[in-house]
Design a protein around this motif. Sequence first.
Motif, PDB file in Angstrom:
ATOM      1  N   ALA A 200       0.847  -1.191   0.000  1.00 54.28           N
ATOM      2  CA  ALA A 200       0.000   0.000   0.000  1.00 54.28           C
ATOM      3  C   ALA A 200       0.881   1.239   0.000  1.00 54.28           C
ATOM      4  O   ALA A 200       1.758   1.377   0.849  1.00 54.28           O
ATOM      5  CB  ALA A 200      -0.913  -0.001   1.222  1.00 54.28           C
ATOM      6  N   PHE A 201       0.674   2.128  -0.961  1.00 50.71           N
ATOM      7  CA  PHE A 201       1.288   3.450  -0.962  1.00 50.71           C
ATOM      8  C   PHE A 201       0.269   4.425  -0.391  1.00 50.71           C
ATOM      9  O   PHE A 201      -0.835   4.545  -0.926  1.00 50.71           O
ATOM     10  CB  PHE A 201       1.678   3.875  -2.379  1.00 50.71           C
ATOM     11  CG  PHE A 201       3.028   3.383  -2.826  1.00 50.71           C
ATOM     12  CD1 PHE A 201       3.666   2.350  -2.167  1.00 50.71           C
ATOM     13  CD2 PHE A 201       3.670   3.961  -3.927  1.00 50.71           C
ATOM     14  CE1 PHE A 201       4.909   1.896  -2.576  1.00 50.71           C
ATOM     15  CE2 PHE A 201       4.913   3.515  -4.344  1.00 50.71           C
ATOM     16  CZ  PHE A 201       5.537   2.482  -3.672  1.00 50.71           C
TER      17      PHE A 201
ATOM     18  N   ARG B 201      -7.655   1.019   6.551  1.00 54.11           N
ATOM     19  CA  ARG B 201      -8.312  -0.159   5.967  1.00 54.11           C
ATOM     20  C   ARG B 201      -7.443  -0.790   4.885  1.00 54.11           C
ATOM     21  O   ARG B 201      -7.297  -2.020   4.816  1.00 54.11           O
ATOM     22  CB  ARG B 201      -9.678   0.230   5.390  1.00 54.11           C
ATOM     23  CG  ARG B 201     -10.764   0.475   6.436  1.00 54.11           C
ATOM     24  CD  ARG B 201     -12.152   0.524   5.806  1.00 54.11           C
ATOM     25  NE  ARG B 201     -12.286   1.642   4.868  1.00 54.11           N
ATOM     26  CZ  ARG B 201     -12.716   2.864   5.214  1.00 54.11           C
ATOM     27  NH1 ARG B 201     -13.038   3.121   6.474  1.00 54.11           N
ATOM     28  NH2 ARG B 201     -12.827   3.811   4.312  1.00 54.11           N
ATOM     29  N   LEU B 202      -6.841   0.046   4.023  1.00 48.90           N
ATOM     30  CA  LEU B 202      -5.974  -0.474   2.976  1.00 48.90           C
ATOM     31  C   LEU B 202      -4.735  -1.125   3.564  1.00 48.90           C
ATOM     32  O   LEU B 202      -4.302  -2.196   3.121  1.00 48.90           O
ATOM     33  CB  LEU B 202      -5.579   0.651   2.015  1.00 48.90           C
ATOM     34  CG  LEU B 202      -4.610   0.259   0.889  1.00 48.90           C
ATOM     35  CD1 LEU B 202      -5.219  -0.813  -0.002  1.00 48.90           C
ATOM     36  CD2 LEU B 202      -4.210   1.482   0.072  1.00 48.90           C
ATOM     37  N   ALA B 203      -4.147  -0.495   4.579  1.00 52.45           N
ATOM     38  CA  ALA B 203      -2.929  -1.027   5.192  1.00 52.45           C
ATOM     39  C   ALA B 203      -3.175  -2.400   5.810  1.00 52.45           C
ATOM     40  O   ALA B 203      -2.319  -3.295   5.729  1.00 52.45           O
ATOM     41  CB  ALA B 203      -2.413  -0.056   6.254  1.00 52.45           C
TER      42      ALA B 203
ATOM     43  N   VAL C   8      -1.621   4.033  10.969  1.00 55.87           N
ATOM     44  CA  VAL C   8      -1.282   2.997   9.991  1.00 55.87           C
ATOM     45  C   VAL C   8      -0.276   2.012  10.560  1.00 55.87           C
ATOM     46  O   VAL C   8      -0.390   0.792  10.374  1.00 55.87           O
ATOM     47  CB  VAL C   8      -0.748   3.637   8.689  1.00 55.87           C
ATOM     48  CG1 VAL C   8      -0.137   2.578   7.766  1.00 55.87           C
ATOM     49  CG2 VAL C   8      -1.868   4.375   7.962  1.00 55.87           C
ATOM     50  N   SER C   9       0.736   2.519  11.271  1.00 51.85           N
ATOM     51  CA  SER C   9       1.752   1.615  11.831  1.00 51.85           C
ATOM     52  C   SER C   9       1.174   0.709  12.912  1.00 51.85           C
ATOM     53  O   SER C   9       1.686  -0.399  13.127  1.00 51.85           O
ATOM     54  CB  SER C   9       2.939   2.418  12.370  1.00 51.85           C
ATOM     55  OG  SER C   9       2.534   3.293  13.416  1.00 51.85           O
ATOM     56  N   GLU C  10       0.129   1.154  13.589  1.00 51.38           N
ATOM     57  CA  GLU C  10      -0.556   0.286  14.550  1.00 51.38           C
ATOM     58  C   GLU C  10      -1.306  -0.833  13.835  1.00 51.38           C
ATOM     59  O   GLU C  10      -1.382  -1.966  14.329  1.00 51.38           O
ATOM     60  CB  GLU C  10      -1.536   1.100  15.404  1.00 51.38           C
ATOM     61  CG  GLU C  10      -0.864   1.977  16.445  1.00 51.38           C
ATOM     62  CD  GLU C  10      -1.878   2.841  17.198  1.00 51.38           C
ATOM     63  OE1 GLU C  10      -3.066   2.840  16.804  1.00 51.38           O
ATOM     64  OE2 GLU C  10      -1.473   3.506  18.168  1.00 51.38           O
ATOM     65  N   ALA C  11      -1.858  -0.527  12.664  1.00 49.07           N
ATOM     66  CA  ALA C  11      -2.643  -1.506  11.910  1.00 49.07           C
ATOM     67  C   ALA C  11      -1.771  -2.432  11.071  1.00 49.07           C
ATOM     68  O   ALA C  11      -2.165  -3.575  10.798  1.00 49.07           O
ATOM     69  CB  ALA C  11      -3.650  -0.785  11.013  1.00 49.07           C
ATOM     70  N   GLN C  12      -0.605  -1.949  10.638  1.00 48.71           N
ATOM     71  CA  GLN C  12       0.262  -2.720   9.746  1.00 48.71           C
ATOM     72  C   GLN C  12       1.690  -2.704  10.295  1.00 48.71           C
ATOM     73  O   GLN C  12       2.372  -1.691  10.238  1.00 48.71           O
ATOM     74  CB  GLN C  12       0.217  -2.123   8.332  1.00 48.71           C
ATOM     75  CG  GLN C  12       1.200  -2.705   7.336  1.00 48.71           C
ATOM     76  CD  GLN C  12       1.136  -4.203   7.229  1.00 48.71           C
ATOM     77  OE1 GLN C  12       1.963  -4.913   7.813  1.00 48.71           O
ATOM     78  NE2 GLN C  12       0.129  -4.703   6.506  1.00 48.71           N
ATOM     79  N   PRO C  13       2.173  -3.848  10.829  1.00 47.84           N
ATOM     80  CA  PRO C  13       3.522  -3.879  11.421  1.00 47.84           C
ATOM     81  C   PRO C  13       4.626  -3.546  10.420  1.00 47.84           C
ATOM     82  O   PRO C  13       5.669  -3.029  10.795  1.00 47.84           O
ATOM     83  CB  PRO C  13       3.654  -5.319  11.923  1.00 47.84           C
ATOM     84  CG  PRO C  13       2.258  -5.852  12.004  1.00 47.84           C
ATOM     85  CD  PRO C  13       1.477  -5.145  10.951  1.00 47.84           C
TER      86      PRO C  13
END
Length: 307
Positions: A6-7, A67-69, A108-113
């Motif tokens: 994801a960008f 959501r995307l992440a 985003v960093s919480e949702a995607q490591p």
Amino acid sequence: SAGKTAFIGLFAKAPRYQGGGSSHINSSSVTGALDACASLSLGVKYAQGYRTDTDSIDQSLIDEAVRLARVSASAVIFAGLPDSYESEGYDRVHMRLPEAQNELIRRVSEAQPNTIVVLHNGSPVEMPWIGGVKAVVEAYLGGQAVGVAVARVLFGLANPCGHLAESYPVRLEDTPCALSFPGDGHTAEYREGIFVGYRYYEKKKMEVLFPFGHGLSYTTFEYSDLTLDRETMSDDDTVPVSLTVRNTGAMAGKAVVQLYVADHTGATIRPDKELKNFAKVSLASGEAARVSMTLGKRAFAWYSSEL
């Protein structure tokens, strides 16, 4: 689709690639990382994440990015300073990114490591989220092809080998001039003297976000066998210095050898060490090379107001 990268962030599509004021030019074309990935056949998904025409947080854009992440294999957030935050014509009053971007990175960093941050900025910024992201790519203001360069670095098509030419303090208040700048409106005194940048932070034993000269790459280097050809010198002499550098990793890369000098005479108040020379060498995986530099008398000199 799930599994892709994801960008996230408007700068992925329209990067901030040049500074403000007289540095503005009309570029023939500007390639963002999103378009670069399309031309390189690298599949990515995109979410805008924030706006640059306002400092307010757009919660719907952040929610969309989160959501995307979550359904992606990794997330790359393109953040940085908009034109309104820095220019040659005025001083910055803080070192923060826009709050919408800080909140985006945090969420985003919480949702995607597996989150990486790419920064488009002309000067250091505070990074309160640094402990929650996997890596930071400092792209600075990389010119009209910055998107191609960043895409190639992100996907391992090129090896980033740059080193910071400035120190990144943890916060604005850590800077050497924090107590004396901007002065009384009429006079600005440079009270830090020679203790600017790394010379100040090292003398104070102060923690920094990233030190002067810092830079990572996709390979590793080993330095050995440092040799000086003399122990004493006169004003007319020079000191050749050489060492062996070996690429100990699996990818070709460039090492920037930094040569520092320290004054152990105790004659006056001096920095712990000072950069006096550097050299860049390109090495294939497993390759070694001898790197040489020469120091003249100015490398060991300092100014005395008494003399």
